[in-house]
Each structure stands twice: as structure tokens, then as C-alpha cells.
Motif scaffolding. Structure first.
Motif, PDB file in Angstrom:
ATOM      1  N   ASN A 187     -39.425 -15.423  16.293  1.00 26.82           N
ATOM      2  CA  ASN A 187     -40.676 -14.968  16.288  1.00 26.82           C
ATOM      3  C   ASN A 187     -40.628 -15.199  18.321  1.00 26.82           C
ATOM      4  O   ASN A 187     -39.749 -15.999  18.724  1.00 26.82           O
ATOM      5  CB  ASN A 187     -41.279 -16.255  15.763  1.00 26.82           C
ATOM      6  N   GLU A 188     -41.524 -13.912  18.857  1.00 26.68           N
ATOM      7  CA  GLU A 188     -41.620 -14.461  19.527  1.00 26.68           C
ATOM      8  C   GLU A 188     -41.263 -16.126  20.398  1.00 26.68           C
ATOM      9  O   GLU A 188     -42.455 -16.362  20.123  1.00 26.68           O
ATOM     10  CB  GLU A 188     -42.670 -13.392  20.235  1.00 26.68           C
ATOM     11  N   GLY A 189     -41.387 -16.127  21.777  1.00 26.94           N
ATOM     12  CA  GLY A 189     -40.755 -17.085  21.800  1.00 26.94           C
ATOM     13  C   GLY A 189     -41.065 -18.235  21.794  1.00 26.94           C
ATOM     14  O   GLY A 189     -40.490 -19.188  21.879  1.00 26.94           O
ATOM     15  N   MET A 190     -39.774 -18.231  20.913  1.00 29.44           N
ATOM     16  CA  MET A 190     -39.309 -19.896  20.551  1.00 29.44           C
ATOM     17  C   MET A 190     -37.411 -19.269  19.998  1.00 29.44           C
ATOM     18  O   MET A 190     -36.916 -19.776  19.796  1.00 29.44           O
ATOM     19  CB  MET A 190     -39.474 -19.214  18.591  1.00 29.44           C
ATOM     20  N   THR A 191     -37.267 -18.694  21.278  1.00 26.58           N
ATOM     21  CA  THR A 191     -35.592 -19.000  21.668  1.00 26.58           C
ATOM     22  C   THR A 191     -35.045 -19.929  21.932  1.00 26.58           C
ATOM     23  O   THR A 191     -33.985 -20.749  21.548  1.00 26.58           O
ATOM     24  CB  THR A 191     -35.325 -17.879  22.726  1.00 26.58           C
ATOM     25  N   GLU A 211     -31.770 -10.516  22.516  1.00 21.27           N
ATOM     26  CA  GLU A 211     -33.248 -11.375  23.907  1.00 21.27           C
ATOM     27  C   GLU A 211     -33.976  -9.615  23.731  1.00 21.27           C
ATOM     28  O   GLU A 211     -35.807 -10.055  23.329  1.00 21.27           O
ATOM     29  CB  GLU A 211     -32.617 -11.136  24.598  1.00 21.27           C
ATOM     30  N   GLU A 212     -34.381  -8.430  23.345  1.00 20.46           N
ATOM     31  CA  GLU A 212     -35.201  -7.649  23.473  1.00 20.46           C
ATOM     32  C   GLU A 212     -35.681  -7.485  22.404  1.00 20.46           C
ATOM     33  O   GLU A 212     -36.955  -7.149  22.354  1.00 20.46           O
ATOM     34  CB  GLU A 212     -34.444  -5.935  24.100  1.00 20.46           C
ATOM     35  N   THR A 213     -34.849  -7.260  20.964  1.00 19.60           N
ATOM     36  CA  THR A 213     -35.811  -7.307  19.921  1.00 19.60           C
ATOM     37  C   THR A 213     -36.405  -8.699  19.109  1.00 19.60           C
ATOM     38  O   THR A 213     -36.861  -8.653  18.339  1.00 19.60           O
ATOM     39  CB  THR A 213     -34.875  -6.436  18.861  1.00 19.60           C
ATOM     40  N   ASN A 214     -35.742 -10.334  19.679  1.00 25.37           N
ATOM     41  CA  ASN A 214     -35.386 -10.717  18.718  1.00 25.37           C
ATOM     42  C   ASN A 214     -35.021 -11.247  17.189  1.00 25.37           C
ATOM     43  O   ASN A 214     -35.240 -12.058  16.872  1.00 25.37           O
ATOM     44  CB  ASN A 214     -37.694 -12.071  18.879  1.00 25.37           C
ATOM     45  N   VAL A 215     -34.167 -10.065  17.134  1.00 26.21           N
ATOM     46  CA  VAL A 215     -33.242  -9.807  16.000  1.00 26.21           C
ATOM     47  C   VAL A 215     -32.231 -10.995  16.451  1.00 26.21           C
ATOM     48  O   VAL A 215     -31.360 -11.025  16.999  1.00 26.21           O
ATOM     49  CB  VAL A 215     -32.904  -8.154  15.339  1.00 26.21           C
ATOM     50  N   LEU A 216     -31.368 -11.816  15.265  1.00 21.28           N
ATOM     51  CA  LEU A 216     -30.101 -12.621  15.204  1.00 21.28           C
ATOM     52  C   LEU A 216     -30.059 -11.809  14.402  1.00 21.28           C
ATOM     53  O   LEU A 216     -29.979 -10.816  13.375  1.00 21.28           O
ATOM     54  CB  LEU A 216     -30.820 -14.148  14.628  1.00 21.28           C
ATOM     55  N   TYR A 217     -28.399 -12.262  14.805  1.00 20.62           N
ATOM     56  CA  TYR A 217     -27.299 -11.156  14.009  1.00 20.62           C
ATOM     57  C   TYR A 217     -25.646 -12.533  13.680  1.00 20.62           C
ATOM     58  O   TYR A 217     -25.900 -13.171  14.541  1.00 20.62           O
ATOM     59  CB  TYR A 217     -26.337 -10.972  14.592  1.00 20.62           C
ATOM     60  N   GLY A 218     -26.152 -12.558  12.472  1.00 23.22           N
ATOM     61  CA  GLY A 218     -24.685 -13.487  11.922  1.00 23.22           C
ATOM     62  C   GLY A 218     -23.805 -13.595  11.463  1.00 23.22           C
ATOM     63  O   GLY A 218     -24.019 -12.383  11.390  1.00 23.22           O
ATOM     64  N   TYR A 219     -22.572 -14.075  11.980  1.00 20.00           N
ATOM     65  CA  TYR A 219     -21.616 -13.798  10.757  1.00 20.00           C
ATOM     66  C   TYR A 219     -21.017 -14.993  10.508  1.00 20.00           C
ATOM     67  O   TYR A 219     -20.915 -15.599  11.007  1.00 20.00           O
ATOM     68  CB  TYR A 219     -21.020 -13.548  11.935  1.00 20.00           C
ATOM     69  N   ILE A 220     -20.305 -15.240   8.874  1.00 22.73           N
ATOM     70  CA  ILE A 220     -19.572 -16.399   8.767  1.00 22.73           C
ATOM     71  C   ILE A 220     -18.755 -15.576   7.736  1.00 22.73           C
ATOM     72  O   ILE A 220     -18.605 -14.455   7.293  1.00 22.73           O
ATOM     73  CB  ILE A 220     -20.962 -16.884   7.795  1.00 22.73           C
TER      74      ILE A 220
END
Length: 104
Positions: free
Chosen positions: A11-15, A47-56
């Protein structure tokens, strides 16, 4: 090892809050990830899109899938639901990413 990657939506502003909560990741959550065959887990933020990319990296798909139904994982989803896009059960909306290149 099976390499998995996925994206989630912050969500926006939640970094800062997202980073804070992960920096204080519960020992029980770390243990659950390990017990279910998860290793080398990283999450990155665009940070431009607030998309999190996970790798495991996981040992076994079925074993890893079982982690979703553990009480500690459900508790974590509930804890994170106010700062992420979630499904009705509070699991994060997560989209798997197609691997297109790897180099050891």
C-alpha cells in the motif's frame, strides 16, 4: 533447489512500516520458513510502483505449500494485512513470475 519468484503489492506510504516489520521478523516465522524448506529468501521493492518482488529457494513444492496453513503464517498474514493488498483470507495478493534466465 527450486527457485521461485513472485510479486506482491504494498500500500502507498507503507515502505518504512513494511521494512520495520520484516527487520523484526518473528523467530517463529523464520523457523517455519526453514522447517518448510525455504532458503535464501529476499524481497525487493520497486519504489515507483510499490510492487514487491520476492525470491526464495525451496526444497519441495508440496512441503512449501503446507507452510500457508501453519498458525504462525496465518498470524503473519493478519499482521501484514493493513499495509498490503490482500485476499479475503488476508494472504497477500501474490503473482508468480516466469523464470526467463538464470546464471550460477
Amino acid at each position: 533447489m527450486i527457485r521461485k519468484s513472485f510479486k506482491m503489492y504494498l500500500n502507498e506510504g507503507m515502505t518504512e512500516e513494511y521494512e520495520k516489520r520484516h527487520n523484526l521478523l518473528w523467530p517463529e516465522m523464520k523457523d517455519m520458513i526453514s522447517r518448510h524448506g525455504g532458503h535464501n529468501y529476499s524481497i525487493f521493492l520497486d519504489e515507483e510502483t510499490n510492487v514487491l518482488y520476492g525470491y526464495i529457494e525451496i526444497e519441495d513444492e508440496a512441503k512449501w505449500a503446507e507452510s500457508a496453513d501453519t498458525p504462525i503464517n496465518r498470524k503473519w498474514w493478519d499482521y501484514m494485512a493493513d499495509i498490503m493488498k490482500t485476499n479475503p483470507d488476508n494472504s497477500p495478493v501474490s503473482v508468480g513470475l516466469k523464470p526467463v534466465f538464470h546464471l550460477d
